[in-house]
Design a protein around this motif. Sequence first.
Motif, short mmCIF file in Angstrom:
data_model
loop_
_atom_site.label_atom_id
_atom_site.label_comp_id
_atom_site.label_asym_id
_atom_site.label_seq_id
_atom_site.Cartn_x
_atom_site.Cartn_y
_atom_site.Cartn_z
N LEU A 47 0.82 -1.22 0.00
CA LEU A 47 0.00 0.00 0.00
C LEU A 47 0.85 1.26 0.00
O LEU A 47 0.50 2.24 -0.67
CB LEU A 47 -0.95 0.01 1.20
CG LEU A 47 -2.13 -0.94 1.13
CD1 LEU A 47 -2.83 -1.02 2.48
CD2 LEU A 47 -3.10 -0.54 0.03
N GLY A 51 0.13 3.20 -6.21
CA GLY A 51 -0.56 4.42 -6.59
C GLY A 51 -1.90 4.50 -5.87
O GLY A 51 -2.44 3.48 -5.43
N LYS A 52 -2.44 5.69 -5.75
CA LYS A 52 -3.70 5.88 -5.02
C LYS A 52 -4.84 5.06 -5.59
O LYS A 52 -5.59 4.42 -4.85
CB LYS A 52 -4.09 7.35 -4.98
CG LYS A 52 -3.22 8.17 -4.07
CD LYS A 52 -3.68 9.61 -4.02
CE LYS A 52 -2.74 10.42 -3.14
NZ LYS A 52 -3.20 11.80 -2.99
N ALA A 53 -4.99 5.07 -6.91
CA ALA A 53 -6.10 4.35 -7.53
C ALA A 53 -5.95 2.84 -7.34
O ALA A 53 -6.93 2.15 -7.02
CB ALA A 53 -6.19 4.68 -9.02
N GLU A 54 -4.74 2.36 -7.50
CA GLU A 54 -4.48 0.92 -7.34
C GLU A 54 -4.70 0.49 -5.89
O GLU A 54 -5.32 -0.54 -5.62
CB GLU A 54 -3.05 0.63 -7.78
CG GLU A 54 -2.76 -0.82 -8.05
CD GLU A 54 -1.34 -1.00 -8.58
OE1 GLU A 54 -1.14 -2.01 -9.26
OE2 GLU A 54 -0.46 -0.15 -8.33
N ALA A 55 -4.22 1.28 -4.95
CA ALA A 55 -4.42 0.97 -3.53
C ALA A 55 -5.90 0.99 -3.18
O ALA A 55 -6.39 0.13 -2.44
CB ALA A 55 -3.66 1.98 -2.66
N ASP A 56 -6.62 1.95 -3.74
CA ASP A 56 -8.05 2.03 -3.44
C ASP A 56 -8.81 0.83 -4.01
O ASP A 56 -9.77 0.36 -3.41
CB ASP A 56 -8.66 3.34 -3.96
CG ASP A 56 -10.02 3.59 -3.35
OD1 ASP A 56 -10.13 3.57 -2.10
OD2 ASP A 56 -10.98 3.78 -4.11
N GLN A 57 -8.39 0.30 -5.15
CA GLN A 57 -9.04 -0.90 -5.69
C GLN A 57 -8.87 -2.09 -4.74
O GLN A 57 -9.82 -2.84 -4.51
CB GLN A 57 -8.45 -1.25 -7.06
CG GLN A 57 -8.88 -0.32 -8.16
CD GLN A 57 -8.23 -0.69 -9.49
OE1 GLN A 57 -7.16 -1.31 -9.54
NE2 GLN A 57 -8.88 -0.30 -10.57
N HIS A 60 -10.95 -1.37 -1.64
CA HIS A 60 -12.38 -1.48 -1.97
C HIS A 60 -12.80 -2.95 -2.02
O HIS A 60 -13.88 -3.31 -1.54
CB HIS A 60 -12.70 -0.77 -3.28
CG HIS A 60 -14.16 -0.58 -3.50
ND1 HIS A 60 -14.87 -1.38 -4.35
CD2 HIS A 60 -15.04 0.30 -2.95
CE1 HIS A 60 -16.13 -0.99 -4.34
NE2 HIS A 60 -16.26 0.01 -3.50
N ARG A 124 -15.87 5.32 -2.77
CA ARG A 124 -14.48 4.90 -3.02
C ARG A 124 -13.63 5.63 -2.00
O ARG A 124 -14.15 6.11 -1.01
CB ARG A 124 -14.06 5.26 -4.46
CG ARG A 124 -14.75 4.40 -5.51
CD ARG A 124 -14.29 2.98 -5.37
NE ARG A 124 -14.85 2.15 -6.42
CZ ARG A 124 -14.25 1.07 -6.85
NH1 ARG A 124 -13.12 0.67 -6.35
NH2 ARG A 124 -14.80 0.35 -7.79
N ARG A 125 -12.32 5.74 -2.27
CA ARG A 125 -11.41 6.36 -1.30
C ARG A 125 -11.63 5.73 0.08
O ARG A 125 -11.95 6.38 1.05
CB ARG A 125 -11.59 7.87 -1.26
CG ARG A 125 -11.27 8.53 -2.60
CD ARG A 125 -11.29 10.04 -2.58
NE ARG A 125 -10.33 10.57 -1.62
CZ ARG A 125 -10.64 11.47 -0.70
NH1 ARG A 125 -11.83 11.97 -0.63
NH2 ARG A 125 -9.72 11.89 0.15
N ALA A 128 -9.48 6.86 3.29
CA ALA A 128 -9.83 8.22 3.72
C ALA A 128 -11.23 8.26 4.33
O ALA A 128 -11.44 8.85 5.39
CB ALA A 128 -9.74 9.19 2.55
#
Length: 141
Positions: A47, A51-57, A60, A124-125, A128
């Motif tokens: 993590l 990247g932010k998008a990859e971590a969020d996937q 999620h 998402r996110r 956060a």
Amino acid sequence: MSVADLRCLEDPGSGLLILADPRWCLWAATYPALTCISGLGDLRSWLVGAGKAEADQVLHALAILAAVDGGDDLPAAAVLAWALIPGACLVSSRLRSLAPGHIDEIVAAQLWVQVRTFQWQRLRRVAANIVLDTRQRVSRR
């Protein structure tokens, strides 16, 4: 005691967390975002570098598995909470004056509630949202 101690999330080799690695392949078969990680031992370090998008996937997918109205999978909930412990500890330290001596317990309990009730269908996110919702709900008490 720390937030991690209170939720029995300090030691990845105990409690609900010990069940995560044997289930990881099953989770990854359903949620391909999890295939980039071999298991719990790699999650936090992955993590940090993702990247932010990859971590969020990844988060999620874990949130869906963890939610009562998703997979209702307690080991997945423990993994997601474990991944978010650094943020929860920050919340606890910043809110220490609200409930001296008890803030860790309150934050740990609220973190668990947020993990189990995350609105995965519309949000998402993940990190956060869960950490901020934990802070907001603890601050109201």
